[in-house]
Design an enzyme around this catalytic site. Structure first.
Site, PDB file in Angstrom:
ATOM      1  N   ASP A  26       0.851  -1.200   0.000  1.00 18.90           N
ATOM      2  CA  ASP A  26       0.000   0.000   0.000  1.00 18.90           C
ATOM      3  C   ASP A  26       0.888   1.251   0.000  1.00 18.90           C
ATOM      4  O   ASP A  26       2.040   1.210   0.436  1.00 18.90           O
ATOM      5  CB  ASP A  26      -0.913   0.035   1.228  1.00 18.90           C
ATOM      6  CG  ASP A  26      -2.135   0.928   1.024  1.00 18.90           C
ATOM      7  OD1 ASP A  26      -3.242   0.384   0.881  1.00 18.90           O
ATOM      8  OD2 ASP A  26      -1.982   2.177   0.982  1.00 18.90           O
TER       9      ASP A  26
ATOM     10  N   LYS B 155     -11.512  -4.826  -6.541  1.00 23.11           N
ATOM     11  CA  LYS B 155     -12.633  -3.878  -6.453  1.00 23.11           C
ATOM     12  C   LYS B 155     -12.666  -3.062  -7.734  1.00 23.11           C
ATOM     13  O   LYS B 155     -11.615  -2.660  -8.245  1.00 23.11           O
ATOM     14  CB  LYS B 155     -12.397  -2.957  -5.266  1.00 23.11           C
ATOM     15  CG  LYS B 155     -13.415  -1.830  -5.181  1.00 23.11           C
ATOM     16  CD  LYS B 155     -13.569  -1.306  -3.796  1.00 23.11           C
ATOM     17  CE  LYS B 155     -12.361  -0.507  -3.346  1.00 23.11           C
ATOM     18  NZ  LYS B 155     -12.453  -0.239  -1.903  1.00 23.11           N
TER      19      LYS B 155
HETATM   20  C1  LIG Z   1     -10.095   0.691   0.637  1.00 23.33           C
HETATM   21  S1  LIG Z   1      -8.404   0.786   1.074  1.00 23.33           S
HETATM   22  C2  LIG Z   1      -8.012  -0.889   1.354  1.00 23.33           C
HETATM   23  C3  LIG Z   1      -8.562  -1.473   2.620  1.00 23.33           C
HETATM   24  C4  LIG Z   1      -7.961  -2.831   2.942  1.00 23.33           C
HETATM   25  N1  LIG Z   1      -8.426  -3.844   1.993  1.00 23.33           N
HETATM   26  C5  LIG Z   1      -8.299  -3.322   4.327  1.00 23.33           C
HETATM   27  O1  LIG Z   1      -9.106  -4.232   4.459  1.00 23.33           O
HETATM   28  O2  LIG Z   1      -7.735  -2.809   5.297  1.00 23.33           O
HETATM   29  C6  LIG Z   1      -7.665   1.115  -0.490  1.00 23.33           C
HETATM   30  C7  LIG Z   1      -6.179   1.324  -0.438  1.00 23.33           C
HETATM   31  O3  LIG Z   1      -5.625   1.372  -1.763  1.00 23.33           O
HETATM   32  C8  LIG Z   1      -4.388   2.072  -1.625  1.00 23.33           C
HETATM   33  N2  LIG Z   1      -3.814   2.450  -2.929  1.00 23.33           N
HETATM   34  C9  LIG Z   1      -4.302   3.339  -3.837  1.00 23.33           C
HETATM   35  N3  LIG Z   1      -3.474   3.446  -4.895  1.00 23.33           N
HETATM   36  C10 LIG Z   1      -2.416   2.620  -4.657  1.00 23.33           C
HETATM   37  C11 LIG Z   1      -1.235   2.297  -5.388  1.00 23.33           C
HETATM   38  N4  LIG Z   1      -0.966   2.859  -6.591  1.00 23.33           N
HETATM   39  N5  LIG Z   1      -0.370   1.388  -4.851  1.00 23.33           N
HETATM   40  C12 LIG Z   1      -0.636   0.827  -3.654  1.00 23.33           C
HETATM   41  N6  LIG Z   1      -1.750   1.096  -2.914  1.00 23.33           N
HETATM   42  C13 LIG Z   1      -2.635   1.974  -3.401  1.00 23.33           C
HETATM   43  C14 LIG Z   1      -4.782   3.285  -0.764  1.00 23.33           C
HETATM   44  O4  LIG Z   1      -3.638   3.846  -0.156  1.00 23.33           O
HETATM   45  C15 LIG Z   1      -5.756   2.644   0.228  1.00 23.33           C
HETATM   46  O5  LIG Z   1      -5.153   2.378   1.462  1.00 23.33           O
END
Ligand SMILES: C[S@@+](CC[C@H](N)C(=O)[O-])C[C@H]1O[C@@H](n2cnc3c(N)ncnc32)[C@H](O)[C@@H]1O
Length: 242
Positions: free
Chosen positions: A75, A156
């Site tokens: 992340d 997602k």
């Molecule tokens: C909805 S949250 C995930 C929640 C996680 N599944 C949980 O259960 O705790 C979505 C995540 O995608 C990450 N994200 C967005 N773009 C990203 C990228 N290019 N590389 C890595 N992570 C990314 C965001 O930082 C965010 O924390």
């Protein structure tokens, strides 16, 4: 107003359940419900959790793979440690992050990829939707080659323009591609999960998934250009002499 109240109430209820069951985020229930339906993660599996912060899905994955399994999460945001998982900080689309994942895999192949990735929301729905879709295509382009025969990829996505085209672009590589909305997803949200099962690694990728997706989307959004191209082609076709 009443609908809004019901949705908030449902959301709070998942949040309360997450707290009482020790999960960090209510999103953990989404993965549990996806797992319940599709049985994606098995004991001993190697799992890649993309967009893992704050770590709810990684907690669930660690429970499912058991002591013999491996869970690697990634992340942009740093996570509190999850016992049994290795959580990396980095952008999944950057080669430095991809190399670190490859290093941690140490030639092991992945059985299950789960991605709850969501880009930062700008508030402009069209832009957010387009960025989210291309991000998923980029994750696929990186991770598909690391996925074992018969493995699964779940991500997602957001309902809207491009969803059919993304499905079309990914379909050749899996024998089953389905959409699923877990109960724990807010009804008010447009999120849905794309569950791709039974990876077929022998299907070679001549063009990246992102390019295929963008081409299909372009065709859909500019059908007139497509017709024009066909017209030019037919007017130059060699005609048989009578
Ligand atoms: C909805 S949250 C995930 C929640 C996680 N599944 C949980 O259960 O705790 C979505 C995540 O995608 C990450 N994200 C967005 N773009 C990203 C990228 N290019 N590389 C890595 N992570 C990314 C965001 O930082 C965010 O924390």
């Amino acid at each position: 107003m009443a609908d809004h109240w019901i949705e908030n109430h449902k959301r709070d209820s998942w949040r309360r359940q997450a707290k009482s069951s020790g999960y960090r985020a209510r999103s953990a229930f989404k993965l549990l419900q996806i797992q319940d339906k599709f049985k994606l993660i098995r004991e001993g599996d190697v799992v890649l959790d993309v967009g893992c912060h704050p770590g709810g899905w990684s907690q669930v994955a660690v429970e499912l793979v058991g002591d013999e399994g491996v869970v690697i999460g990634v992340d942009l945001e740093p996570c509190q440690p999850v016992e049994g998982a290795l959580l990396l900080v980095g952008d999944i689309t950057e080669s430095s992050t991809q190399e670190r994942i490859l290093g941690e895999l140490d030639n092991r192949i992945i059985n299950t990829i789960v991605s709850d990735i969501s880009p930062d929301i700008t508030g402009n729905w069209d832009i957010d939707q387009a960025v989210a879709m291309t991000l998923v295509a980029d994750v696929l382009d990186f991770s598909l080659d690391l996925l074992c025969k018969g493995g699964s990829f779940t991500t997602k996505i957001f309902q809207g323009v491009g969803i059919e085209e993304l499905i079309e672009a990914v379909k050749p590589y899996f024998s089953e591609v389905k959409r699923f909305s877990p109960m724990a997803s807010r009804n008010s949200s447009s999120e849905v999960y794309l569950v791709c099962r039974n990876h077929m690694p022998w299907v070679k990728r001549e063009v990246s998934i992102r390019e295929t997706y963008e081409l299909l989307l372009d065709k859909k959004l500019n059908p007139e250009e497509e017709k024009e191209e066909q017209k030019v082609f037919t007017s130059f076709r060699v005609r048989k002499k009578k």
